[in-house]
Design a protein around this motif. Structure first.
Motif, PDB file in Angstrom:
ATOM      1  N   PRO A 214      -3.645 -28.345  81.554  1.00  0.00           N
ATOM      2  CA  PRO A 214      -2.425 -28.844  82.203  1.00  0.00           C
ATOM      3  C   PRO A 214      -2.656 -29.131  83.691  1.00  0.00           C
ATOM      4  CG  PRO A 214      -2.252 -26.491  81.767  1.00  0.00           C
ATOM      5  CD  PRO A 214      -3.517 -26.947  81.115  1.00  0.00           C
ATOM      6  N   GLN A 215      -2.091 -30.232  84.153  1.00  0.00           N
ATOM      7  CA  GLN A 215      -2.191 -30.587  85.572  1.00  0.00           C
ATOM      8  C   GLN A 215      -0.844 -30.477  86.283  1.00  0.00           C
ATOM      9  OE1 GLN A 215      -4.705 -33.971  86.577  1.00  0.00           O
ATOM     10  NE2 GLN A 215      -5.467 -34.065  84.466  1.00  0.00           N
ATOM     11  N   ASN A 216       0.257 -30.620  85.538  1.00  0.00           N
ATOM     12  CA  ASN A 216       1.605 -30.444  86.081  1.00  0.00           C
ATOM     13  C   ASN A 216       2.357 -29.457  85.202  1.00  0.00           C
ATOM     14  OD1 ASN A 216       2.278 -33.981  86.912  1.00  0.00           O
ATOM     15  ND2 ASN A 216       0.723 -32.574  87.667  1.00  0.00           N
ATOM     16  N   VAL A 217       3.186 -28.621  85.841  1.00  0.00           N
ATOM     17  CA  VAL A 217       4.103 -27.758  85.114  1.00  0.00           C
ATOM     18  C   VAL A 217       5.527 -28.141  85.513  1.00  0.00           C
ATOM     19  CG1 VAL A 217       4.882 -25.415  84.644  1.00  0.00           C
ATOM     20  CG2 VAL A 217       2.456 -25.847  85.086  1.00  0.00           C
ATOM     21  N   TYR A 218       6.304 -28.601  84.534  1.00  0.00           N
ATOM     22  CA  TYR A 218       7.713 -28.927  84.773  1.00  0.00           C
ATOM     23  C   TYR A 218       8.559 -27.705  84.427  1.00  0.00           C
ATOM     24  CZ  TYR A 218       6.755 -33.898  85.432  1.00  0.00           C
ATOM     25  OH  TYR A 218       6.320 -35.117  85.922  1.00  0.00           O
ATOM     26  N   VAL A 219       9.529 -27.394  85.321  1.00  0.00           N
ATOM     27  CA  VAL A 219      10.375 -26.223  85.087  1.00  0.00           C
ATOM     28  C   VAL A 219      11.846 -26.574  85.275  1.00  0.00           C
ATOM     29  CG1 VAL A 219       8.613 -24.527  85.720  1.00  0.00           C
ATOM     30  CG2 VAL A 219      10.144 -25.418  87.477  1.00  0.00           C
TER      31      VAL A 219
ATOM     32  N   ALA B  93      11.515 -38.358  80.401  1.00  0.00           N
ATOM     33  CA  ALA B  93      11.463 -39.671  81.057  1.00  0.00           C
ATOM     34  C   ALA B  93      10.183 -39.840  81.857  1.00  0.00           C
ATOM     35  CB  ALA B  93      12.689 -39.837  81.960  1.00  0.00           C
ATOM     36  N   ALA B  94       9.701 -38.751  82.462  1.00  0.00           N
ATOM     37  CA  ALA B  94       8.491 -38.827  83.277  1.00  0.00           C
ATOM     38  C   ALA B  94       7.254 -39.084  82.428  1.00  0.00           C
ATOM     39  CB  ALA B  94       8.332 -37.541  84.087  1.00  0.00           C
TER      40      ALA B  94
ATOM     41  N   GLY C 248       2.714 -42.570  78.077  1.00  0.00           N
ATOM     42  CA  GLY C 248       2.559 -42.139  76.686  1.00  0.00           C
ATOM     43  C   GLY C 248       1.160 -42.268  76.130  1.00  0.00           C
ATOM     44  N   PHE C 249       0.449 -43.347  76.463  1.00  0.00           N
ATOM     45  CA  PHE C 249      -0.894 -43.572  75.928  1.00  0.00           C
ATOM     46  C   PHE C 249      -1.864 -42.477  76.367  1.00  0.00           C
ATOM     47  CE2 PHE C 249      -5.193 -45.300  76.468  1.00  0.00           C
ATOM     48  CZ  PHE C 249      -5.467 -45.699  75.173  1.00  0.00           C
ATOM     49  N   TYR C 250      -1.638 -41.918  77.549  1.00  0.00           N
ATOM     50  CA  TYR C 250      -2.579 -40.967  78.140  1.00  0.00           C
ATOM     51  C   TYR C 250      -2.236 -39.505  77.833  1.00  0.00           C
ATOM     52  CZ  TYR C 250      -3.964 -45.098  80.763  1.00  0.00           C
ATOM     53  OH  TYR C 250      -4.391 -46.355  81.106  1.00  0.00           O
TER      54      TYR C 250
END
Length: 898
Positions: free
Chosen positions: A282-287, A386-387, A392-394
């Motif tokens: 993981p490179q981003n964590v959404y909270v 949405a982000a 989506g492809f990646y």
């Protein structure tokens, strides 16, 4: 210039000129036939040897690789050890067998990689073929990936060409050298190459694009795009391009500080693995913030968790360039904070590696990696959707920490947006065995599925075909190796040196292994021991029991997969014997009591596709007859004793029950019994349902041209020997005890099992065209009574008993002593419903003894020479002859002498 490994040879300072690669490609085409014909078992054995070597910290090549990777990657000892253990695991036979089962789109891929075999889905016959020559373009992120790609090519029988990444020019060469060292029979070591050339060399890449059958591309967008351009339509492109992974947490589900720490520790593990270089990291964590906990508190806790992780998994030694990139990353976000922005950076100014950035931007952004994570607060999960939808492809993996009631809906939404893995935090680097990678099965991409479109009766002559000696030895070695390494009992019985032998030398050594008998099974199996059961234990397994004449339960273990396989084999035996989907089949084997026959017969009949009547041989005959009259089955499978008694009951009731075919198993069906069943039921075919035993499974089968006791050896499932009383191979044409080795069962391996049955190998072939050897089943070893100077067998009695119409074909002969001399007692049964006066019984006894003399010269000589103290006949009511307590079988020949 760098070293290369070219089809078994290390080439120092290999010149990466396109003319050299023309030669490599030409040689790869020449190698296709060899690797395609190699038994898959041999390939797995080589890789299993590699697996064990790389698990050994003292293995010489592993030590060289360790020092190289320590310098090259900067990884800590702990990270390298995890990497080498992963290499060991992905090369292990157990793991690779699971991959073949999961990733190839057919049942029993292990078998279909070697030969055409019945395909349950299509009803035809299927063969799994390699693509041919496959170029693997390796990536630079994790050193394991090149090995994983190469191994995948091996087990799909492709010729493999590995193009090295500039970031790692040595480790794959060392791995290739390891295979060469451990592959003493050159099964795969001379069928692959490992080399480097500079990416973008158009002349060389054009050569590969026009000449190979497939290209596996691991790498970034530029690399994938380059290989798409100009590749021949004949070549398959298998892409594993750039991917990005994320985590999501709804803090409303976190109820305490302890839970928050636990969540952050699991995420820190995901972030730290491979220093975030893997696509799954993981490179981003959404909270989503809660009233009690905000994103800033979460970011702090996550940073502290990353610091704690450094003690168990120390970070790599960063290069100067890597340190500069991290400083730039932190400076960018800190500058935003200084200028009044929403970003904050949590890091240790005295330690370079890890940091947690709290970002005010909800758009996806790449991290600088090396344990630097970006935390993004959002008002709800919809903002996260949405982000990531924009990229989506990646997308690859997303771990989610949400309320359990939302897991399914959240997962379905993420998967619809392009995510290929949804998982719990802490599991990014631990994909499920058998799960797809990047939304596809890699092995499935490396093969072609080819079919022989025969079905029904036209297919029958091809079922249960013989196997070559090469494949037989491969299957035997596969079983021996697994038993030696995974089963305590066999570890003390098998010497590993046998696995290094080949051809006749191996078979000779195999014949010297100790046999397995009842005593060994009782001592090493349930209930008091599990020494003969593999280290996989009893999970996902069936326990069956056999008792033989003593009635004392002897247990056998089949894994779920093994039971599925053996019933597929049995279904083919039934097809070859003449059972068709059009039949309405009555299963009259005995149900319950941990007995196999009823269960496996039901499963086999289901697979044939018949109308299945699961009546059971322990149903009372009155009820059984009602079912037959109402449902009119035209086929019977069952135990001869049960079928015969039911026939007698039908005759007594004067009911006209007719069947077309009878399949019997578990006991001999003697000639008088066959004649009686044809008379009562009008059966046109009475065929063996296969010679088998609970301990080992099916051993032989009958084709359409066979009857009586002749059977084909089930060569693709058992290795069969015939041994004399001294344990030596029986001479051609002479009787010997049947000793079997099951070629499929690894949960409780059955190696050189003494069946207690006698047989003789017949010379010549069979009219059906199969090359499977033919043997005659003679009966139990204890079906011979030596008394009064004669070797008495059931054949000396059965025809005489059949001459008396009042008698059932069921009988028992007992040897005992009278006054210190041998005596014989013959017990016969009246048919169902027959009652005779004492006078009539006395008359019948005299008649039967005279019939014995007429039919058997041995009995005539024995009686007339007074070599026996007494010879008596007892006529009992129907069903009164002693049966074995568990099985209900009649013991024809019984020795009661001390």
């Amino acid at each position: 210039m760098t070293d290369a490994y070219i089809f078994g040879d290390i080439i120092k300072n290999f010149e990466p000129h396109h003319s050299n690669f023309s030669d490599v490609i030409a040689r790869s085409h020449e190698k296709r036939k060899k690797i395609a014909s190699a038994p898959i078992g041999d390939i797995l054995e080589v890789l299993d040897s590699v697996s064990r070597a790389w698990a050994d910290r003292e293995y010489s090549i592993r030590k060289i690789a360790w020092e190289y990777l320590k310098q090259q990657t900067g990884y800590s000892d702990e990270m390298l050890e995890m990497g080498f253990q992963t290499i060991s695991y992905i090369c292990s036979k157990r793991f690779l067998t699971m991959r073949l089962k999961s990733e190839l789109n057919c049942d029993y891929a292990f078998e279909k990689l070697d030969a055409l075999a019945f395909d349950k889905k299509s009803g035809g016959m299927l063969k799994v073929n390699p693509l041919g020559s496959v170029l693997h373009v390796s990536a630079s992120n994790v050193f394991i990936s090149a090995v994983d790609s190469l191994v995948s090519g091996f087990i799909t029988k492709n010729v493999n060409l590995l193009k090295l990444s500039r970031a790692d020019l040595l480790f794959p060469v060392l791995f290739a050298k390891s295979i060469k060292e451990l592959d003493r029979a050159s099964v795969i070591s001379d069928t692959f190459s490992v080399f480097y050339y500079k990416g973008g060399d158009e002349k060389t890449e054009k050569l590969f694009k026009e000449s190979v059958d497939a290209v596996v591309v691991w790498g970034g967008a530029e690399t994938v795009s380059a290989w798409r351009r100009g590749t021949s339509i004949k070549a398959k492109i298998i892409e594993y391009g750039p991917k990005m992974s994320f985590s999501f947490a709804d803090l409303n589900t976190v109820k305490s500080v302890c839970e928050l720490e636990n969540l952050c520790d699991r995420m820190a593990h995901d972030i730290s693995m491979w220093e975030q270089a893997a696509c799954s990291s993981p490179q981003n964590v959404y909270v989503v913030e809660s009233r009690e906990r905000g994103a800033e508190e979460f970011a702090k806790f996550l940073f502290y968790a990353l610091k704690r992780k450094e003690s168990s998994l120390p970070p790599k030694e960063l290069s100067l360039d890597e340190q500069i990139e991290i400083l730039k990353f932190r400076e960018k976000h800190y500058s935003d904070y200084i200028s009044g922005g929403r970003n904050k950076v949590f890091y240790d100014p005295d330690s370079m590696p890890c940091s947690a950035v709290l970002s005010g931007d909800d758009q996806c952004e790449p991290s600088v990696l090396f344990r630097n994570i970006i935390v993004k607060p959002v008002k709800d999960i919809g903002v996260f959707y949405a982000a990531i939808e924009k990229i989506g492809f990646y997308l690859q993996a997303v771990s989610v920490a949400v309320d359990v009631s939302e897991i399914l809906s959240v997962s379905e939404k993420l998967l619809s947006l392009g995510v290929s893995r949804v998982l719990p935090p802490g599991k990014h680097g631990e994909p499920l065995t058998g799960a797809p990678h990047d939304a596809k099965y890699f092995l499935d991409s490396l093969v072609r599925y080819t079919a022989l479109e025969l079905e029904g009766a036209s297919q029958v002559p091809l079922l249960l075909s013989d196997v070559s000696e090469t494949r037989k030895i491969s299957l035997l070695k596969n079983i021996l190796s697994g038993a030696y390494h995974d089963v305590k009992y066999y570890n003390g019985v098998i010497t590993p040196a046998i696995l290094e032998l080949h051809g006749e030398a191996f078979l000779e050594a195999f014949r010297m292994l100790p046999t397995l008998g009842k005593k060994e099974i009782y001592a090493n199996c349930l209930p008091d021991s599990t020494d003969i059961i593999s280290d996989e234990g009893l999970k996902g397994a069936h326990i069956f029991a056999s008792g033989g004449s003593t009635g004392e339960a002897k247990f056998s273990i089949y894994s779920n997969d093994e039971l599925e396989y053996v019933t597929d084999v049995l279904a083919d035996i039934y097809r070859v014997a003449g059972i068709r989907p059009e039949h309405r089949a009555a299963n009259l084997f005995i149900a319950g009591g941990l007995w196999t026959s009823f269960i496996v017969a039901n499963m086999a009949l289901e697979k044939v596709g018949v109308t299945n009547l699961s009546i059971g041989g322990n149903t009372d005959f009155a009820t059984m007859l009602k079912f037959f009259k109402k449902l009119r089955p035209n086929a019977i499978v069952g135990l001869p004793s049960i079928i015969l008694k039911f026939a007698e009951y039908c005759e007594k009731e004067n009911d006209d029950i007719k069947v077309e075919i009878i399949l019997y198993g578990g006991e001999h069906m003697r000639s008088p019994a066959r004649a009686y069943l044809k008379k009562i039921f009008g059966a046109g075919e009475i065929v063996s349902a296969g010679y088998a035993a609970v301990d080992c499974g099916p051993v032989g089968f009958q084709c359409g041209g066979m009857n009586g006791a002749d059977h084909h050896i089930l060569s693709n499932y058992q290795h069969v020997e015939f041994i004399d009383k001294d344990g030596n191979p029986a001479k051609p044409g002479t009787a010997g005890e049947i000793v079997v080795t099951n070629l499929n069962r690894s949960r409780m391996p059955v190696i050189r099992f003494r069946t207690g049955d006698m047989g003789v190998l017949r010379e010549g072939g069979c009219a059906c065209g199969r090359s499977n050897p033919v043997f005659e089943l003679l009966g139990r070893c204890d079906d011979i009574l030596i008394a009064g100077g004669a070797n008495l067998t059931p054949r000396d009695f059965e025809d005489a008993i059949a001459r008396t119409e009042e008698l059932s074909p069921i009988f028992q002969v007992v040897a005992c002593t009278r006054g210190g001399f041998d005596a014989i007692e013959v017990f016969a049964e009246l048919k169902e419903g027959v009652e005779l006066s004492s006078k009539k019984i006395s008359e019948l006894k005299i008649k039967i003894i005279e019939d014995f003399k007429r039919v058997s010269f041995k009995i005539k000589t024995m009686l007339e020479s007074n070599w026996i103290k007494s010879f008596e006949v007892f006529i009992l009511p129907a069903g009164k002859i002693e049966r074995a307590g568990r099985t209900g079988k009649v013991i024809n020949m019984k020795d009661m002498r001390g």
